[in-house]
Design a protein around this motif. Sequence first.
Motif, PDB file in Angstrom:
ATOM      1  N   SER A  51       0.836  -1.192   0.000  1.00  0.00           N
ATOM      2  CA  SER A  51       0.000   0.000   0.000  1.00  0.00           C
ATOM      3  C   SER A  51       0.875   1.248   0.000  1.00  0.00           C
ATOM      4  O   SER A  51       2.043   1.192   0.390  1.00  0.00           O
ATOM      5  CB  SER A  51      -0.884  -0.029   1.252  1.00  0.00           C
ATOM      6  N   THR A 145      -2.695  -1.706  -3.319  1.00  0.00           N
ATOM      7  CA  THR A 145      -3.817  -0.808  -3.062  1.00  0.00           C
ATOM      8  C   THR A 145      -3.334   0.600  -2.767  1.00  0.00           C
ATOM      9  O   THR A 145      -2.265   0.805  -2.200  1.00  0.00           O
ATOM     10  CB  THR A 145      -4.696  -1.293  -1.900  1.00  0.00           C
ATOM     11  N   GLY A 147      -3.158   3.880  -0.751  1.00  0.00           N
ATOM     12  CA  GLY A 147      -3.318   4.075   0.694  1.00  0.00           C
ATOM     13  C   GLY A 147      -4.225   5.211   1.062  1.00  0.00           C
ATOM     14  O   GLY A 147      -3.826   6.144   1.726  1.00  0.00           O
ATOM     15  N   GLU A 152      -6.593   0.079   2.672  1.00  0.00           N
ATOM     16  CA  GLU A 152      -5.377  -0.536   3.206  1.00  0.00           C
ATOM     17  C   GLU A 152      -5.647  -1.305   4.485  1.00  0.00           C
ATOM     18  O   GLU A 152      -4.982  -2.299   4.774  1.00  0.00           O
ATOM     19  CB  GLU A 152      -4.230   0.457   3.358  1.00  0.00           C
ATOM     20  N   ASN A 156      -4.880  -5.518   4.792  1.00  0.00           N
ATOM     21  CA  ASN A 156      -4.245  -6.245   5.886  1.00  0.00           C
ATOM     22  C   ASN A 156      -5.051  -7.484   6.281  1.00  0.00           C
ATOM     23  O   ASN A 156      -4.516  -8.419   6.863  1.00  0.00           O
ATOM     24  CB  ASN A 156      -4.044  -5.321   7.088  1.00  0.00           C
ATOM     25  N   LEU A 164       4.153  -1.084   3.626  1.00  0.00           N
ATOM     26  CA  LEU A 164       3.778   0.298   3.316  1.00  0.00           C
ATOM     27  C   LEU A 164       4.921   0.941   2.541  1.00  0.00           C
ATOM     28  O   LEU A 164       6.060   0.973   3.000  1.00  0.00           O
ATOM     29  CB  LEU A 164       3.519   1.069   4.623  1.00  0.00           C
ATOM     30  N   ILE A 181      -2.334   2.752  10.454  1.00  0.00           N
ATOM     31  CA  ILE A 181      -1.604   1.821   9.587  1.00  0.00           C
ATOM     32  C   ILE A 181      -0.310   1.354  10.235  1.00  0.00           C
ATOM     33  O   ILE A 181       0.062   0.190  10.147  1.00  0.00           O
ATOM     34  CB  ILE A 181      -1.270   2.485   8.227  1.00  0.00           C
TER      35      ILE A 181
END
Length: 311
Positions: A51, A145, A147, A152, A156, A164, A181
Amino acid sequence: MKDEILKGNKTVLSKAITLVESEKKEHREEANKLMLSLLPHTGKSLRVGISGTPGVGKSTFIESLGMNLIDLGHKVAVLAIDPSSQKSGGSILGDKTRMTRLSAEEKSFIRPTPSRGDLGGVALSTHESILLCEAAGFDIVLIETVGVGQSEVEVNELCDQFVLLLGPGGGDELQGIKRGILEFVDFIVVNKADGALEKKAQVAAHEYKSALEILRSDLKASDRVFLCSALENKGLDKFWQALEQVSAKTNKNLKRAGQLQYWYTKGLEACFKDYILSQGLDKSKDVLKKLEEGKSTPLSLAKESFKSLLG
Ligand SMILES: Nc1nc2c(ncn2[C@@H]2O[C@H](COP(=O)(O)OP(=O)(O)OP(=O)(O)O)[C@@H](O)[C@H]2O)c(=O)[nH]1
Ligand SMILES: [Mg+2]
């Protein structure tokens, strides 16, 4: 379809993903049968979520990483969650053209996958798309994806390791990323560490390490932050080795058990919502009248309607 998927036929795999994405009732029944027959052949891949903010280099990173993994003998599937797919379809084309080298590879499979509505979030079918890729023999599944929004967080819920990708901007960029995140991220990779940006990227990586140290006592920050240049394919090998090491020490099934429960609950929610809409409960004249006349609040009325549904 089953046998062709097990043989790794990518055209049929593509059709099967379209089938599980379909919301038509007859397609859903066919999809269920297919999924049940393939279930024993699923679960063996390493699922990695990637992400990052728009333009940070996710697609470039996935292409370089994917090429490296194919060189190492892996079969790599990429599912790119596309927040714009319901509107313009614009970035599907963008991603396809950006990953030209990877998509030309026999051992790769690249597929855009829809997001759920305007608020983001992953389509409920994406979990099944991953299983289909596994049944077709892909041993690494990368899920890209953007963010922003809910996506995001839900990626997960699809992957074993969550990465990330950040730019060389440092603290400013971290402000734009939801703090939540960092609470579940497994790796941070600072991309674009090349040319004039290299120094900046090093400083940024240092900042990210400090942030992770403060927020995450469960891991060693210095083992989880990496510098790379996706464009020049620098630093990706080191990052991947670290990811494999962490992955080897982690019990995949523990996280996956929680994920199954998550997607089951999401599925139930979707069924309830479909039922409410199909029965027109949201537009019931009685209810609207009561609201207009100020006889109840929306929430207490919703609870009342639900109670009466249960009989
Ligand atoms: N200098 C440099 N530029 C990069 C690097 N990786 C990507 N880029 C450039 O950054 C721009 C965006 O790259 P993409 O890979 O499309 O980024 P993305 O995160 O997938 O973008 P979206 O899918 O639109 O969110 C492109 O112009 C890339 O060439 C890198 O390692 N170094
Ligand atoms: Mg992209």
